[in-house]
Design a protein around this motif. Structure first.
Motif, PDB file in Angstrom:
ATOM      1  N   UNK A  52      38.446  41.997  16.350  1.00 54.41           N
ATOM      2  CA  UNK A  52      37.631  41.681  17.531  1.00 54.41           C
ATOM      3  C   UNK A  52      36.892  42.911  18.044  1.00 54.41           C
ATOM      4  N   UNK A  53      37.473  44.089  17.870  1.00 57.47           N
ATOM      5  CA  UNK A  53      36.815  45.338  18.293  1.00 57.47           C
ATOM      6  C   UNK A  53      35.574  45.588  17.453  1.00 57.47           C
ATOM      7  N   UNK A  54      35.676  45.399  16.145  1.00 57.56           N
ATOM      8  CA  UNK A  54      34.514  45.552  15.266  1.00 57.56           C
ATOM      9  C   UNK A  54      33.417  44.575  15.668  1.00 57.56           C
ATOM     10  N   UNK A  55      33.813  43.337  15.954  1.00 56.40           N
ATOM     11  CA  UNK A  55      32.828  42.324  16.330  1.00 56.40           C
ATOM     12  C   UNK A  55      32.237  42.624  17.707  1.00 56.40           C
ATOM     13  N   UNK A  56      33.082  42.976  18.662  1.00 62.16           N
ATOM     14  CA  UNK A  56      32.610  43.266  20.021  1.00 62.16           C
ATOM     15  C   UNK A  56      31.584  44.396  20.036  1.00 62.16           C
ATOM     16  N   UNK A  78      32.185  35.562  21.099  1.00 60.81           N
ATOM     17  CA  UNK A  78      32.013  34.104  21.048  1.00 60.81           C
ATOM     18  C   UNK A  78      33.056  33.509  20.101  1.00 60.81           C
ATOM     19  N   UNK A  79      33.795  32.530  20.575  1.00 62.18           N
ATOM     20  CA  UNK A  79      34.770  31.828  19.725  1.00 62.18           C
ATOM     21  C   UNK A  79      34.075  30.613  19.129  1.00 62.18           C
ATOM     22  N   UNK A  80      33.758  30.714  17.861  1.00 64.21           N
ATOM     23  CA  UNK A  80      32.945  29.678  17.222  1.00 64.21           C
ATOM     24  C   UNK A  80      33.749  28.484  16.722  1.00 64.21           C
ATOM     25  N   UNK A  81      34.891  28.760  16.061  1.00 65.13           N
ATOM     26  CA  UNK A  81      35.550  27.665  15.336  1.00 65.13           C
ATOM     27  C   UNK A  81      37.016  27.970  15.076  1.00 65.13           C
ATOM     28  N   UNK A  82      37.853  26.967  15.304  1.00 62.71           N
ATOM     29  CA  UNK A  82      39.266  27.044  14.930  1.00 62.71           C
ATOM     30  C   UNK A  82      39.362  26.725  13.435  1.00 62.71           C
ATOM     31  N   UNK A  83      39.856  27.680  12.651  1.00 57.98           N
ATOM     32  CA  UNK A  83      39.919  27.503  11.203  1.00 57.98           C
ATOM     33  C   UNK A  83      41.182  26.759  10.745  1.00 57.98           C
ATOM     34  N   UNK A  84      42.044  26.409  11.687  1.00 62.74           N
ATOM     35  CA  UNK A  84      43.257  25.617  11.389  1.00 62.74           C
ATOM     36  C   UNK A  84      44.174  26.323  10.388  1.00 62.74           C
ATOM     37  N   UNK A 173      48.670  29.307  18.696  1.00 64.99           N
ATOM     38  CA  UNK A 173      47.634  30.162  18.138  1.00 64.99           C
ATOM     39  C   UNK A 173      47.287  29.724  16.726  1.00 64.99           C
ATOM     40  N   UNK A 174      46.056  29.992  16.332  1.00 60.40           N
ATOM     41  CA  UNK A 174      45.620  29.810  14.952  1.00 60.40           C
ATOM     42  C   UNK A 174      44.437  30.749  14.735  1.00 60.40           C
ATOM     43  N   UNK A 175      43.921  30.768  13.537  1.00 60.80           N
ATOM     44  CA  UNK A 175      42.844  31.697  13.189  1.00 60.80           C
ATOM     45  C   UNK A 175      41.492  31.158  13.658  1.00 60.80           C
ATOM     46  N   UNK A 176      40.695  32.049  14.251  1.00 66.21           N
ATOM     47  CA  UNK A 176      39.383  31.654  14.776  1.00 66.21           C
ATOM     48  C   UNK A 176      38.251  32.450  14.133  1.00 66.21           C
ATOM     49  N   UNK A 177      37.117  31.781  13.960  1.00 72.40           N
ATOM     50  CA  UNK A 177      35.877  32.448  13.588  1.00 72.40           C
ATOM     51  C   UNK A 177      35.197  32.876  14.886  1.00 72.40           C
ATOM     52  N   UNK A 178      34.886  34.170  14.987  1.00 70.71           N
ATOM     53  CA  UNK A 178      34.267  34.688  16.209  1.00 70.71           C
ATOM     54  C   UNK A 178      32.941  35.368  15.870  1.00 70.71           C
TER      55      UNK A 178
END
Length: 208
Positions: A52-56, A78-84, A173-178
């Motif tokens: 998230x730091x790299x993205x931020x 931005x939290x785009x998508x829950x990758x399940x 919790x699960x993995x998210x595309x941000x």
């Protein structure tokens, strides 16, 4: 070209498998390499806590990271998508047989997830002494360092093996595309394109 930050380990492997499903090509880092360049993407292999730091800071346009890490760090992405994927929970663990009593005058909690823990108890108007640890958190209640722990739980086996049990779930919790907010504006078409393709894969998996 989109820059994609991935956390080392299983999540990176699972994410690259999604890209392989989408594009039909092989996506794999060479031994010990931290950068994987393809015609349309530059993948960066970083620590989970750093995604998230790299993205931020826009060193990456998009990234993949656990919701628990996002909630803990509180960075504005931005939290785009829950990758399940990487499904787990953040939970309170105590020695077997002990009950969660929020009316105690003094409660000590050991955790590496200080902000999530703080918010949970503040919302319940409970004063706690939070002890930050970086590992072997299950040890804290066993030796009297803390009354309880807050930690990520997948199966609960680690707690159980150490004489602890989950007494309360805090969050799932699960993995998210941000995405980075500026990148989302500057590279909106590219980001939305890969978002939609990944979403299609996830939806197909859910129907199986």
């Amino acid at each position: 070209m989109l820059r994609v930050a991935l956390p080392k380990g299983r999540i990176a492997k699972e994410t690259l498998e999604i890209f392989e499903t989408i594009f039909g090509d092989s996506f794999a880092f060479d031994d010990r390499k931290l950068i994987l360049d393809t015609p349309n993407f530059r993948f960066l292999l970083v620590r989970n806590q750093d995604v998230a730091t790299y993205v931020f800071h826009q060193a990456a346009d998009i990234g993949v990271v656990g919701l628990d890490t996002l909630e803990e760090q509180g960075l504005d992405v931005i939290r785009l998508l829950d990758l399940k994927r990487g499904v787990c929970k953040v939970a309170i663990g105590m020695k077997k047989g002990e009950k969660l009593d929020l009316n105690k005058s003094e409660i000590k909690v050991a955790t590496k997830m200080v902000n999530i823990t703080k918010r949970y108890f503040e919302e319940r108007a409970v004063s706690v002494d939070i002890i930050k640890l970086y590992g072997s958190i299950e040890l804290a209640p066993l030796i009297g360092l803390a009354d309880m722990i807050v930690d990520v739980v997948e199966t609960g086996a680690t707690m159980e093996q150490n004489g602890l049990e989950v007494v309360e779930d805090i969050m799932r919790s699960s993995t998210y595309l941000i995405a980075n907010k500026n990148s989302y504006i500057a590279k909106k078409d590219e980001i939305l394109d890969i978002y939609k393709k990944i979403e299609t894969v996830i939806k197909a998996e859910q129907k199986e």
